[in-house]
Design a protein around this motif. Structure first.
Motif, PDB file in Angstrom:
ATOM      1  N   ARG A  98       0.852  -1.197   0.000  1.00 44.54           N
ATOM      2  CA  ARG A  98       0.000   0.000   0.000  1.00 44.54           C
ATOM      3  C   ARG A  98       0.881   1.239   0.000  1.00 44.54           C
ATOM      4  N   LEU A  99       0.474   2.201  -0.793  1.00 46.13           N
ATOM      5  CA  LEU A  99       1.175   3.464  -0.899  1.00 46.13           C
ATOM      6  C   LEU A  99       0.208   4.559  -0.474  1.00 46.13           C
ATOM      7  N   MET A 100       0.570   5.327   0.555  1.00 42.41           N
ATOM      8  CA  MET A 100      -0.265   6.424   1.045  1.00 42.41           C
ATOM      9  C   MET A 100       0.472   7.732   0.768  1.00 42.41           C
ATOM     10  N   VAL A 101      -0.195   8.641   0.040  1.00 49.56           N
ATOM     11  CA  VAL A 101       0.429   9.907  -0.337  1.00 49.56           C
ATOM     12  C   VAL A 101      -0.515  11.043   0.034  1.00 49.56           C
ATOM     13  N   GLY A 102       0.015  12.062   0.700  1.00 49.91           N
ATOM     14  CA  GLY A 102      -0.768  13.238   1.078  1.00 49.91           C
ATOM     15  C   GLY A 102      -0.084  14.511   0.617  1.00 49.91           C
ATOM     16  N   GLU A 151      -4.838  19.544   0.299  1.00 49.19           N
ATOM     17  CA  GLU A 151      -5.208  18.872   1.544  1.00 49.19           C
ATOM     18  C   GLU A 151      -5.846  17.495   1.326  1.00 49.19           C
ATOM     19  N   GLN A 152      -5.609  16.885   0.193  1.00 52.05           N
ATOM     20  CA  GLN A 152      -6.163  15.568  -0.111  1.00 52.05           C
ATOM     21  C   GLN A 152      -5.065  14.518   0.023  1.00 52.05           C
ATOM     22  N   GLN A 207       4.712  12.251   1.526  1.00 54.47           N
ATOM     23  CA  GLN A 207       4.044  13.542   1.491  1.00 54.47           C
ATOM     24  C   GLN A 207       4.615  14.322   0.307  1.00 54.47           C
ATOM     25  N   VAL A 208       3.723  14.980  -0.441  1.00 50.36           N
ATOM     26  CA  VAL A 208       4.143  15.811  -1.568  1.00 50.36           C
ATOM     27  C   VAL A 208       4.768  17.080  -0.998  1.00 50.36           C
ATOM     28  N   MET A 209       5.973  17.389  -1.443  1.00 53.99           N
ATOM     29  CA  MET A 209       6.694  18.583  -0.985  1.00 53.99           C
ATOM     30  C   MET A 209       7.034  19.455  -2.189  1.00 53.99           C
ATOM     31  N   VAL A 210       7.152  20.750  -1.940  1.00 49.51           N
ATOM     32  CA  VAL A 210       7.534  21.690  -2.988  1.00 49.51           C
ATOM     33  C   VAL A 210       8.666  22.555  -2.447  1.00 49.51           C
ATOM     34  N   ASP A 211       9.729  22.688  -3.243  1.00 43.76           N
ATOM     35  CA  ASP A 211      10.785  23.633  -2.895  1.00 43.76           C
ATOM     36  C   ASP A 211      11.261  24.295  -4.176  1.00 43.76           C
ATOM     37  N   ALA A 264       2.719  22.969  -0.760  1.00 42.17           N
ATOM     38  CA  ALA A 264       2.408  22.740  -2.174  1.00 42.17           C
ATOM     39  C   ALA A 264       1.437  23.819  -2.635  1.00 42.17           C
ATOM     40  N   PRO A 265       1.628  24.363  -3.829  1.00 41.94           N
ATOM     41  CA  PRO A 265       0.739  25.437  -4.293  1.00 41.94           C
ATOM     42  C   PRO A 265      -0.723  25.002  -4.258  1.00 41.94           C
ATOM     43  N   ASN A 266      -1.566  25.805  -3.600  1.00 44.84           N
ATOM     44  CA  ASN A 266      -2.968  25.446  -3.441  1.00 44.84           C
ATOM     45  C   ASN A 266      -3.760  25.529  -4.733  1.00 44.84           C
ATOM     46  N   ALA A 267      -3.309  26.332  -5.684  1.00 47.00           N
ATOM     47  CA  ALA A 267      -4.065  26.500  -6.922  1.00 47.00           C
ATOM     48  C   ALA A 267      -3.868  25.335  -7.884  1.00 47.00           C
ATOM     49  N   CYS A 268      -2.927  24.484  -7.614  1.00 47.11           N
ATOM     50  CA  CYS A 268      -2.591  23.415  -8.545  1.00 47.11           C
ATOM     51  C   CYS A 268      -2.819  22.047  -7.919  1.00 47.11           C
ATOM     52  N   ASP A 269      -3.424  21.152  -8.706  1.00 50.87           N
ATOM     53  CA  ASP A 269      -3.477  19.761  -8.291  1.00 50.87           C
ATOM     54  C   ASP A 269      -2.099  19.152  -8.533  1.00 50.87           C
ATOM     55  N   VAL A 270      -1.822  18.062  -7.849  1.00 52.27           N
ATOM     56  CA  VAL A 270      -0.566  17.346  -8.028  1.00 52.27           C
ATOM     57  C   VAL A 270      -0.896  15.979  -8.607  1.00 52.27           C
ATOM     58  N   GLU A 271      -0.169  15.584  -9.636  1.00 57.13           N
ATOM     59  CA  GLU A 271      -0.354  14.286 -10.256  1.00 57.13           C
ATOM     60  C   GLU A 271       0.694  13.324  -9.713  1.00 57.13           C
ATOM     61  N   LEU A 272       0.247  12.134  -9.321  1.00 58.74           N
ATOM     62  CA  LEU A 272       1.124  11.089  -8.798  1.00 58.74           C
ATOM     63  C   LEU A 272       1.284  10.015  -9.862  1.00 58.74           C
ATOM     64  N   PHE A 273       2.519   9.677 -10.173  1.00 56.27           N
ATOM     65  CA  PHE A 273       2.822   8.648 -11.170  1.00 56.27           C
ATOM     66  C   PHE A 273       3.481   7.457 -10.482  1.00 56.27           C
ATOM     67  N   VAL A 274       2.984   6.260 -10.788  1.00 56.82           N
ATOM     68  CA  VAL A 274       3.580   5.020 -10.300  1.00 56.82           C
ATOM     69  C   VAL A 274       3.996   4.228 -11.527  1.00 56.82           C
ATOM     70  N   ASN A 275       5.279   3.908 -11.611  1.00 56.04           N
ATOM     71  CA  ASN A 275       5.833   3.223 -12.781  1.00 56.04           C
ATOM     72  C   ASN A 275       5.465   3.948 -14.074  1.00 56.04           C
ATOM     73  N   SER A 276       5.632   5.268 -14.053  1.00 59.06           N
ATOM     74  CA  SER A 276       5.405   6.168 -15.201  1.00 59.06           C
ATOM     75  C   SER A 276       3.957   6.251 -15.658  1.00 59.06           C
ATOM     76  N   GLN A 277       3.016   5.715 -14.891  1.00 57.87           N
ATOM     77  CA  GLN A 277       1.592   5.785 -15.220  1.00 57.87           C
ATOM     78  C   GLN A 277       0.895   6.695 -14.207  1.00 57.87           C
ATOM     79  N   LEU A 278       0.018   7.591 -14.701  1.00 59.58           N
ATOM     80  CA  LEU A 278      -0.736   8.457 -13.802  1.00 59.58           C
ATOM     81  C   LEU A 278      -1.605   7.591 -12.902  1.00 59.58           C
TER      82      LEU A 278
END
Length: 130
Positions: free
Chosen positions: A38-42, A68-69, A115-119, A47-61
């Motif tokens: 199981r992979l849990m990502v928050g 906050e999701q 956790q998704v991070m932005v720098d 992270a910029p609030n105006a933008c959704d973040v896309e998570l890719f596993v093995n190069s697939q969306l």
């Protein structure tokens, strides 16, 4: 004075009797070698609030995360490539290219949290440690 062999046999007999003791509950069974992980990502607050973040596993969306999701995914055990990117839709249209892959080796039945991070270098996944 007892010999090491006698002590070893005594220890083995003690373990054997404890294994059959109805007072001692058995431990949980080991997960099947084919069991998924199981992979849990928050999302991180930075992270910029105006933008959704896309998570890719093995190069697939695998998922899109709104502010906050979080998401929990079943993934194959073994080595998986993980990456994230700001969504290419809407306000963040200039984004959408996944960052470099991060490799994770997951055991059968294991749960791993990120956790998704932005720098200043971009968007990436940071492992959470208990």
């Amino acid at each position: 004075m007892r010999s090491p062999l006698a002590l070893s046999m005594l220890f083995a007999c003690t373990l054997a009797s404890a294994a059959n003791d109805p007072e001692i509950p058995p431990g949980p069974p080991a997960p099947s070698p084919l069991a998924a992980a199981r992979l849990m990502v928050g999302r991180d607050n930075s992270a910029p609030n105006a933008c959704d973040v896309e998570l890719f596993v093995n190069s697939q969306l695998a998922a899109k995360l709104a502010p906050e999701q979080s998401v929990t995914l079943s993934v194959p055990n073994g080595e998986v490539a993980l990456s994230v990117a700001l969504s290419s839709a809407g306000y963040c249209a200039q984004a959408g290219i996944p960052g470099s892959n991060q490799s994770a080796i997951l055991k059968p039945g294991e749960t791993r949290q990120y956790q998704v991070m932005v720098d200043t270098t971009g968007v990436f996944l940071s492992p959470l440690v208990d």
